[in-house]
Design a protein around this motif. Structure first.
Motif, PDB file in Angstrom:
ATOM      1  N   GLY A 153       1.512  13.279 -14.187  1.00  0.00           N
ATOM      2  CA  GLY A 153       1.510  13.354 -15.641  1.00  0.00           C
ATOM      3  C   GLY A 153       0.134  13.565 -16.245  1.00  0.00           C
ATOM      4  O   GLY A 153       0.013  13.756 -17.442  1.00  0.00           O
ATOM      5  N   ARG A 154      -0.929  13.542 -15.457  1.00  0.00           N
ATOM      6  CA  ARG A 154      -2.283  13.726 -15.973  1.00  0.00           C
ATOM      7  C   ARG A 154      -2.588  15.210 -16.186  1.00  0.00           C
ATOM      8  O   ARG A 154      -2.249  16.047 -15.359  1.00  0.00           O
ATOM      9  CB  ARG A 154      -3.297  13.118 -15.010  1.00  0.00           C
ATOM     10  CG  ARG A 154      -3.150  11.614 -14.844  1.00  0.00           C
ATOM     11  CD  ARG A 154      -4.140  11.074 -13.817  1.00  0.00           C
ATOM     12  NE  ARG A 154      -5.510  11.385 -14.195  1.00  0.00           N
ATOM     13  CZ  ARG A 154      -6.562  11.106 -13.428  1.00  0.00           C
ATOM     14  NH1 ARG A 154      -6.388  10.522 -12.238  1.00  0.00           N
ATOM     15  NH2 ARG A 154      -7.782  11.418 -13.836  1.00  0.00           N
ATOM     16  N   VAL A 155      -3.246  15.514 -17.304  1.00  0.00           N
ATOM     17  CA  VAL A 155      -3.628  16.890 -17.614  1.00  0.00           C
ATOM     18  C   VAL A 155      -5.084  17.086 -17.205  1.00  0.00           C
ATOM     19  O   VAL A 155      -5.954  16.294 -17.587  1.00  0.00           O
ATOM     20  CB  VAL A 155      -3.457  17.192 -19.113  1.00  0.00           C
ATOM     21  CG1 VAL A 155      -3.887  18.614 -19.428  1.00  0.00           C
ATOM     22  CG2 VAL A 155      -2.014  16.966 -19.532  1.00  0.00           C
ATOM     23  N   PRO A 156      -5.379  18.116 -16.429  1.00  0.00           N
ATOM     24  CA  PRO A 156      -6.779  18.337 -16.023  1.00  0.00           C
ATOM     25  C   PRO A 156      -7.684  18.538 -17.224  1.00  0.00           C
ATOM     26  O   PRO A 156      -7.277  19.040 -18.279  1.00  0.00           O
ATOM     27  CB  PRO A 156      -6.698  19.610 -15.164  1.00  0.00           C
ATOM     28  CG  PRO A 156      -5.281  19.673 -14.723  1.00  0.00           C
ATOM     29  CD  PRO A 156      -4.463  19.076 -15.826  1.00  0.00           C
ATOM     30  N   GLY A 157      -8.937  18.141 -17.053  1.00  0.00           N
ATOM     31  CA  GLY A 157      -9.897  18.277 -18.146  1.00  0.00           C
ATOM     32  C   GLY A 157     -10.136  19.706 -18.571  1.00  0.00           C
ATOM     33  O   GLY A 157     -10.386  19.992 -19.747  1.00  0.00           O
ATOM     34  N   THR A 158     -10.041  20.642 -17.624  1.00  0.00           N
ATOM     35  CA  THR A 158     -10.240  22.052 -17.966  1.00  0.00           C
ATOM     36  C   THR A 158      -9.187  22.533 -18.961  1.00  0.00           C
ATOM     37  O   THR A 158      -9.492  23.318 -19.880  1.00  0.00           O
ATOM     38  CB  THR A 158     -10.181  22.909 -16.697  1.00  0.00           C
ATOM     39  OG1 THR A 158     -11.092  22.393 -15.728  1.00  0.00           O
ATOM     40  CG2 THR A 158     -10.533  24.353 -17.000  1.00  0.00           C
ATOM     41  N   VAL A 159      -7.960  22.062 -18.783  1.00  0.00           N
ATOM     42  CA  VAL A 159      -6.894  22.449 -19.708  1.00  0.00           C
ATOM     43  C   VAL A 159      -7.209  21.950 -21.114  1.00  0.00           C
ATOM     44  O   VAL A 159      -7.032  22.680 -22.112  1.00  0.00           O
ATOM     45  CB  VAL A 159      -5.539  21.906 -19.213  1.00  0.00           C
ATOM     46  CG1 VAL A 159      -4.443  22.208 -20.230  1.00  0.00           C
ATOM     47  CG2 VAL A 159      -5.193  22.508 -17.862  1.00  0.00           C
ATOM     48  N   ALA A 185       0.844  -1.200   0.000  1.00  0.00           N
ATOM     49  CA  ALA A 185       0.000   0.000   0.000  1.00  0.00           C
ATOM     50  C   ALA A 185       0.872   1.240   0.000  1.00  0.00           C
ATOM     51  O   ALA A 185       1.418   1.603   1.039  1.00  0.00           O
ATOM     52  CB  ALA A 185      -0.920   0.006   1.236  1.00  0.00           C
ATOM     53  N   PRO A 186       1.080   1.874  -1.132  1.00  0.00           N
ATOM     54  CA  PRO A 186       1.925   3.077  -1.171  1.00  0.00           C
ATOM     55  C   PRO A 186       1.334   4.178  -0.299  1.00  0.00           C
ATOM     56  O   PRO A 186       0.118   4.344  -0.201  1.00  0.00           O
ATOM     57  CB  PRO A 186       1.894   3.493  -2.643  1.00  0.00           C
ATOM     58  CG  PRO A 186       1.476   2.265  -3.382  1.00  0.00           C
ATOM     59  CD  PRO A 186       0.590   1.497  -2.448  1.00  0.00           C
ATOM     60  N   GLY A 187       2.218   4.918   0.342  1.00  0.00           N
ATOM     61  CA  GLY A 187       1.813   6.003   1.216  1.00  0.00           C
ATOM     62  C   GLY A 187       1.351   7.215   0.438  1.00  0.00           C
ATOM     63  O   GLY A 187       1.417   7.257  -0.791  1.00  0.00           O
ATOM     64  N   PRO A 188       0.892   8.222   1.144  1.00  0.00           N
ATOM     65  CA  PRO A 188       0.395   9.429   0.464  1.00  0.00           C
ATOM     66  C   PRO A 188       1.454  10.134  -0.356  1.00  0.00           C
ATOM     67  O   PRO A 188       1.155  10.782  -1.343  1.00  0.00           O
ATOM     68  CB  PRO A 188      -0.089  10.313   1.623  1.00  0.00           C
ATOM     69  CG  PRO A 188      -0.308   9.365   2.756  1.00  0.00           C
ATOM     70  CD  PRO A 188       0.683   8.268   2.588  1.00  0.00           C
ATOM     71  N   ALA A 189       2.735  10.034   0.040  1.00  0.00           N
ATOM     72  CA  ALA A 189       3.795  10.735  -0.695  1.00  0.00           C
ATOM     73  C   ALA A 189       4.033  10.137  -2.067  1.00  0.00           C
ATOM     74  O   ALA A 189       4.502  10.801  -2.972  1.00  0.00           O
ATOM     75  CB  ALA A 189       5.093  10.714   0.122  1.00  0.00           C
ATOM     76  N   ALA A 190       3.748   8.818  -2.232  1.00  0.00           N
ATOM     77  CA  ALA A 190       4.000   8.171  -3.519  1.00  0.00           C
ATOM     78  C   ALA A 190       2.838   8.320  -4.483  1.00  0.00           C
ATOM     79  O   ALA A 190       2.992   8.178  -5.682  1.00  0.00           O
ATOM     80  CB  ALA A 190       4.290   6.685  -3.307  1.00  0.00           C
ATOM     81  N   ARG A 191       1.630   8.577  -3.983  1.00  0.00           N
ATOM     82  CA  ARG A 191       0.466   8.652  -4.856  1.00  0.00           C
ATOM     83  C   ARG A 191       0.510   9.822  -5.850  1.00  0.00           C
ATOM     84  O   ARG A 191       0.157   9.657  -7.009  1.00  0.00           O
ATOM     85  CB  ARG A 191      -0.808   8.718  -3.997  1.00  0.00           C
ATOM     86  CG  ARG A 191      -1.071   7.400  -3.293  1.00  0.00           C
ATOM     87  CD  ARG A 191      -2.252   7.544  -2.339  1.00  0.00           C
ATOM     88  NE  ARG A 191      -2.426   6.317  -1.571  1.00  0.00           N
ATOM     89  CZ  ARG A 191      -3.239   6.220  -0.535  1.00  0.00           C
ATOM     90  NH1 ARG A 191      -3.964   7.271  -0.159  1.00  0.00           N
ATOM     91  NH2 ARG A 191      -3.359   5.081   0.117  1.00  0.00           N
ATOM     92  N   PRO A 192       0.912  11.033  -5.446  1.00  0.00           N
ATOM     93  CA  PRO A 192       0.907  12.136  -6.420  1.00  0.00           C
ATOM     94  C   PRO A 192       1.804  11.914  -7.610  1.00  0.00           C
ATOM     95  O   PRO A 192       1.618  12.528  -8.645  1.00  0.00           O
ATOM     96  CB  PRO A 192       1.363  13.338  -5.588  1.00  0.00           C
ATOM     97  CG  PRO A 192       1.028  12.976  -4.180  1.00  0.00           C
ATOM     98  CD  PRO A 192       1.247  11.501  -4.101  1.00  0.00           C
TER      99      PRO A 192
END
Length: 318
Positions: A33-39, A21-28
């Motif tokens: 690399g994901r581009v928000p839909g608004t962009v 289970a990766p910790g919170p620091a590894a999740r971001p």
């Protein structure tokens, strides 16, 4: 012994849990690399506007250049007939020759004067900001206003002839915009007058990025001011030279407003450029197919110069 051994056995358990289970620091890291839909929405909107108002008309021009079209009836496909007609069109030859003269005069005049102004006003001194602003001021005016301003200046009783008379050069007085031999030069002076301030600003930015230590070392070695400029400063302005050359060529080939407002391409087509001839064919003679062919010629010439400058720029960077 029992407690020590049990603790030694229990220690790897958290590490195994961390791997599962990766910790919170590894999740971001996965979401970085994901581009928000608004962009994407804003990019698609800008791309759609660009495609509708820029790319589609440009591509349509290539098609219309192969047709006979008056803007009202349906275009009639005629192949390369418009381009073969150019080979027999004396006015087109005159416009092409004038464009070559215009390109040479506009490029040489604006670049040399702009560079000279930039070198003269590069060092901080009293009132230098005022001089820079005054030289750049013509660039604020539109090309149409510039043409109307210089049209007044060239009037028979206008300031140009009045100044010549005041300094004893009455023999130089001319009907500047009515003489076929000098009208192109007269309009060219107006265009260069406006462009010099822009070129000066570009070279001022380039001069600020040069290394003054190199010029100081050359001065210590006994180099003259011209030698320091030509062999030390100019090599550091290669990137700026490429940008200035590209912008100057594009501006020269698409020049229309200042010529049309001053002479309309006359007298007797002596100041006709490809852009003014294209406009005349489209909106005076209603020959939109032929004018589209002229637009294609302008595009090809501009693209050829841009590719040449980019290749030189990339070769120098290697």
């Amino acid at each position: 012994m029992t407690s020590r051994s049990s603790s030694a056995v229990a220690e790897p358990a958290p590490a195994a849990a961390d791997r599962r289970a990766p910790g919170p620091a590894a999740r971001p890291r996965r979401r970085r690399g994901r581009v928000p839909g608004t962009v994407w929405v804003f990019l698609l909107l800008a791309g759609g506007v660009e495609a509708i108002w820029i790319f589609w008309p440009a591509l349509s021009t290539f098609y219309f250049s192969l047709t006979s079209w008056d803007g009202l009836d349906a275009p009639r496909f005629i192949g390369l007939e418009n381009f073969t007609s150019m080979a027999r069109d004396d006015v087109f030859h005159t416009a092409l020759r004038n464009n070559a003269v215009w390109l040479a005069g506009f490029a040489v005049g604006s670049v040399i004067l702009g560079l000279a102004m930039a070198v003269a006003l590069d060092r901080p001194r009293r009132g230098v900001g005022v001089y820079r602003a005054l030289i750049y001021l013509p660039m604020v005016f539109s090309l149409l206003v510039t043409g109307l301003f210089w049209r007044v200046m060239y009037q028979p009783e206008g300031p140009v002839n009045a100044i010549l008379a005041a300094i004893g050069l009455e023999s130089w007085q001319r009907q500047w915009l009515a003489d076929p031999d000098i009208v192109l030069l007269a309009v060219l002076v107006a265009a260069v007058w406006r462009q010099v301030g822009y070129v000066m600003v570009l070279y001022l930015a380039g001069l600020k990025a040069t290394d003054p230590a190199l010029a100081d070392a050359a001065r210590v070695d006994g180099c003259s001011a011209w030698q320091r400029f030509w062999h030390v400063t100019m090599p550091q302005l290669r990137g700026v030279n490429t940008v200035v050359a590209a912008i100057t060529v594009i501006d020269a080939l698409r020049t229309f407003d200042v010529v049309w407002s001053m002479t309309g391409g006359g007298p007797y087509n002596s100041s006709e450029l490809l852009s003014t001839y294209m406009f005349r064919q489209a909106f005076t003679n209603q020959a939109l197919g032929y004018s589209s062919a002229i637009a294609v010629v302008i595009f090809v010439l501009t693209l050829g110069f841009i590719v040449f400058f980019l290749r030189r720029s990339f070769a120098e960077q290697k």
